[in-house]
Design an enzyme around this catalytic site. Structure first.
Site, PDB file in Angstrom:
ATOM      1  CG  ASP A  83      -0.094  66.738  53.252  1.00  0.00           C
ATOM      2  OD1 ASP A  83      -1.271  66.397  53.452  1.00  0.00           O
ATOM      3  OD2 ASP A  83       0.233  67.533  52.338  1.00  0.00           O
ATOM      4  CG  ASP A 103      -6.317  70.590  50.469  1.00  0.00           C
ATOM      5  OD1 ASP A 103      -5.895  71.024  51.554  1.00  0.00           O
ATOM      6  OD2 ASP A 103      -5.666  69.827  49.730  1.00  0.00           O
TER       7      ASP A 103
HETATM    8  C1  DGJ Z   1      -2.773  68.764  50.347  1.00  0.00           C
HETATM    9  C2  DGJ Z   1      -3.459  67.618  51.026  1.00  0.00           C
HETATM   10  O1  DGJ Z   1      -3.030  67.525  52.341  1.00  0.00           O
HETATM   11  C3  DGJ Z   1      -3.195  66.331  50.252  1.00  0.00           C
HETATM   12  O2  DGJ Z   1      -3.811  65.246  50.912  1.00  0.00           O
HETATM   13  C4  DGJ Z   1      -3.719  66.472  48.859  1.00  0.00           C
HETATM   14  O3  DGJ Z   1      -5.115  66.566  48.866  1.00  0.00           O
HETATM   15  C5  DGJ Z   1      -3.095  67.692  48.196  1.00  0.00           C
HETATM   16  N1  DGJ Z   1      -3.252  68.867  48.983  1.00  0.00           N
HETATM   17  C6  DGJ Z   1      -3.701  67.925  46.842  1.00  0.00           C
HETATM   18  O4  DGJ Z   1      -3.221  69.045  46.272  1.00  0.00           O
END
Ligand code: DGJ
Length: 731
Positions: free
Chosen positions: A543, A471
């Site tokens: 997301d 991430d």
């Molecule tokens: C952002 C990501 O897009 C989510 O899927 C998740 O992993 C969160 N971060 C976790 O903090």
């Protein structure tokens, strides 16, 4: 016109369009980009269009253009320098060791080689007649796919350092009559929104200055349609992307003759780069696919190129998964995870993916305001460590993957306390946070070691670890590197060296762990680029997993990326039924982020069967050709088909997404594409929800010619919002 003016005009005829000396055609199967020197030995781009059967004909193209070259400079230079005759947007701008800001580049030599059976590489060397600075332009082609990769190398043989103020990857020129640019911009949860505009005289710039998570607000992907707006199945288009994971800048300049100059590269914003004597600077690549049959063919070419030549394991397999992020957020412990691992098996996917929240002890990661950087298992949540969970997963017959965000640091962390000098921050100014976190300084080799160590440590301790979700949630504020300062290097190197540092880490990871699948996540679509995809097998587009939004997102991303790279998870976002959600996610790499134990028996049975079906057709979605049949941007329905390379199988997804629009398209058959007209196909509806029946005639057989000329009506409506049809060749 008085004779004296006419004479002057003739004398001023732009050099690039007359007195040709050297012509350099860079050809693909169907197209040619042609460079040519003029009487002054400047290198110009004189053509981008259909390949001509006789290559000698390229030499005469320039004669047809009579754009006067006055004091506004040369328009069609192949790599426009600043500070001498040029007064339009430059591709390169430098300051020499003596402080002189002028640059002139003349043609020296060129050569074309065949690096392998599938590609060609043309290199053209340019040099300044006064200063010892050379630029080499690289044009790599994959002829069968009409894909070109272009980059530049700037070499300094002067007596001291040269400061590169601007150093583009590519400079292209198009003399067409009009241009329609589609850029893909947006914001968090609304990434990759297409916006088409007719380019007008002047400069249209698309850029980012975010540093990391660079594509959050706008991507380096673009589409140029020539002479008419972009169409799916007709017209000349170019689909391009700058393969760079930091600040980029795309300049589209329409000049006074309405011709287009496209300059793409690293954003020069705060990034003057000092190039020592004897050194070269290699820019990132601009990658583009050309088509005269619209965006559909351009995408299929790019998608295939990506799978064959770019993406890590692009033609391989992927793991379906159950992720715990939306099921638990930070609130979990060992028993909860053990039961999710058991649910993974029950659901029928390949892997359990443990997301954020598993680390940090002095500052436990129980929310997003602590612990990034402290990559040790939280003893309270996971007393037996990751190793125990990996074993649990193995026992359950599934694989185990894990989330990390190794480039980041929380101000509430032991890492921050120990290594403040590793953090990008202004020493004397208040810190500014994005998602409560800061970015580590990857220009620093010690930080590179640390980030490599995070991944290496996990694999060393848990060799059975099967997947990494990497991430990246913060942008760079207060750009300042203690490391560069210590090295007496300019701060303006930071944005570039950060990205190079990241690539160095990934090189090391891939040298040691060449195969392990890794997902490129950036809080959504912050990072989907063809440089990082050399190291990653897939990326997280957004997301926003609300499935109607996803129909649009996945459609938009598919212009540039193959389905095998696009992670699509079924979540509880929105009001659509589980069938709709699963069908939408099945158009990419399928995953789940739901609480399996909350699914009704019918929903669970549906998911289990849909995963089995997915396993049956995933090869077509992952490795076949994609045909966008009905655009959600223009219709209340959306339809996409994937066709296997041998045209023996296909799968067609159709959705009804907007009952407010009165749209008669859903009443008509949708013509398919990419099939073999002579083959017979049996059409079967799959992914039926328990207790429902298809409204279509069961397993009817049609010829490919019928399906492509007349089409199929999947019968979507407000009551039947999602239909998946499988087409199988019958002997
Ligand atoms: C952002 C990501 O897009 C989510 O899927 C998740 O992993 C969160 N971060 C976790 O903090």
């Amino acid at each position: 016109m008085p004779i004296v003016y006419r004479l002057l005009t003739v004398l001023l005829l732009i050099g690039g369009y007359s007195h040709a000396q050297t012509t350099i055609p860079i050809e693909t199967a169907d197209f040619a980009v042609v460079l040519q020197t003029d009487k002054s030995n400047y290198l110009n781009m004189v053509y981008c269009g259909k390949k001509l059967p006789q290559s000698a004909d390229y030499g005469g193209i320039a004669d047809g253009y009579q754009f006067p070259s006055d004091n506004s400079g040369s328009y069609n230079n192949a790599y426009t320098p600043a500070g001498t005759w040029n007064l339009v947007e430059p591709a390169i701008q430098v300051t020499h060791p003596d402080g002189n800001p002028s640059l002139d580049l003349k043609y020296v030599s060129h050569q074309t080689t065949r690096p392998d059976a599938n590609s060609t590489l043309t290199t053209v060397k340019l040099a300044d007649p006064v200063y010892k600075l050379t630029v080499t332009l690289f044009y790599k082609t994959w002829p069968k796919l009409n894909v070109v990769e272009q980059w530049s190398e700037i070499s300094n043989a002067e007596k001291g350092p040269v400061v590169l103020q601007k150093y583009a990857s590519a400079n292209l020129f198009f003399p067409n009559k009009s241009f329609y640019l589609t850029s893909f911009q947006g914001t968090y949860l609304k990434e990759m929104q297409p916006m088409e505009e007719k380019l007008q005289q002047g400069l249209r710039t698309i850029d980012t200055k975010l540093g990391t998570r660079a594509m959050l607000l706008g991507t380096p992907n673009f589409m140029v349609a020539f002479d008419k707006p972009a169409q799916e199945n007709s017209g000349m288009v170019m689909l391009g992307q700058l393969a760079w994971s930091g600040n980029y800048k795309l300049d589209f300049e329409i000049d006074s003759y309405q011709t287009l100059r496209l300059i793409a590269g690293i954003n020069p914003y705060a990034s003057a780069y000092t190039l020592p004597t004897g050194k070269s600077f290699t820019t990132p690549s601009l990658i583009y696919s050309l088509s005269d049959q619209g965006t559909g063919l351009a995408s299929r070419q790019l998608q295939r190129w990506a799978r064959d030549y770019r993406v890590l394991d692009g033609n391989g397999s992927r793991l379906t998964l159950l992720n715990n992020w939306e099921a638990t957020y930070f609130d979990f412990d060992e028993p909860k995870l053990s039961s999710l691992i058991a649910d993974t098996k029950k659901l029928g996917v390949d892997m359990f993916l443990l997301d954020d929240g598993w680390f940090g002890n002095k500052y436990p990661r129980n929310s997003d305001n602590a612990a990034l950087g402290d990559w040790q298992e939280n003893k309270k949540k996971l007393p037996n460590g990751i190793g125990y969970l990996v074993k649990e997963a193995t026992k359950a017959g599934v694989k185990f993957g894990i989330w990390i965000e190794p480039e980041m640091v929380s101000p509430k962390s032991e890492l921050y306390e120990k290594h403040l000098d590793w953090v990008i921050r202004q020493p004397d100014r208040p810190e500014k946070y994005y998602r409560n976190q800061l970015v580590l300084d990857l220009s620093n080799p010690q930080v590179q070691d640390f980030v490599f160590g995070v991944v290496d440590g996990l694999f060393t301790k848990n060799p059975e670890l099967a997947f990494i979700k990497w991430d990246c949630n913060a942008v760079i504020y207060n750009a300042y590197s203690a490391w560069l300062n210590k090295q007496k290097l300019p701060q303006s190197h930071l944005y570039v060296e950060y990205v190079r540092g990241l690539y160095k880490v990934l090189e090391r990871i891939r040298a040691k762990y060449p195969k392990v699948p890794m997902m490129l996540c950036s809080g959504g679509g912050g990072r989907g680029d063809y440089e990082l995809l050399k190291y990653f097998t897939e990326f997280w587009p957004s997301d926003d997993t609300e499935p109607v939004e996803r129909i649009f997102q996945q459609w938009n991303y598919s212009y540039f990326f193959p389905a095998i790279t696009t992670d699509c998870h079924v979540t509880d976002w929105g009001k659509q039924p589980i069938k709709f959600r699963v069908d939408v996610a099945s158009m990419g790499k399928l995953g789940f982020d739901v609480v399996v134990s909350h699914l009704s028996p019918n929903d669970l049975a549906f998911c289990q069967q849909a995963i089995k079906n997915y396993n049956g057709f995933k090869d077509i979605v992952w490795h076949g050709d994609q045909y966008r049949l009905l655009s959600p941007h223009e219709n209340s329905a959306m339809s996409v088909a994937y066709v296997s390379e041998d045209k023996a199988k296909a799968v067609m997804f159709t959705y009804f997404h907007d009952s407010r629009v009165v749209d008669t398209n859903t009443k008509r058959p949708i013509p398919l594409a990419g099939l073999d007209p002579a083959k017979q196909y049996q059409v079967t509806e799959i992914n039926l929800y328990p207790g429902t029946k298809s409204t279509l005639e069961d397993s009817k057989t049609y010829s490919g010619a019928f399906l492509m000329n007349v089409g199929l009506n999947p019968d979507v409506s407000a009551r039947r919002t999602s239909v998946v049809l499988q087409l199988t060749q019958v002997p």
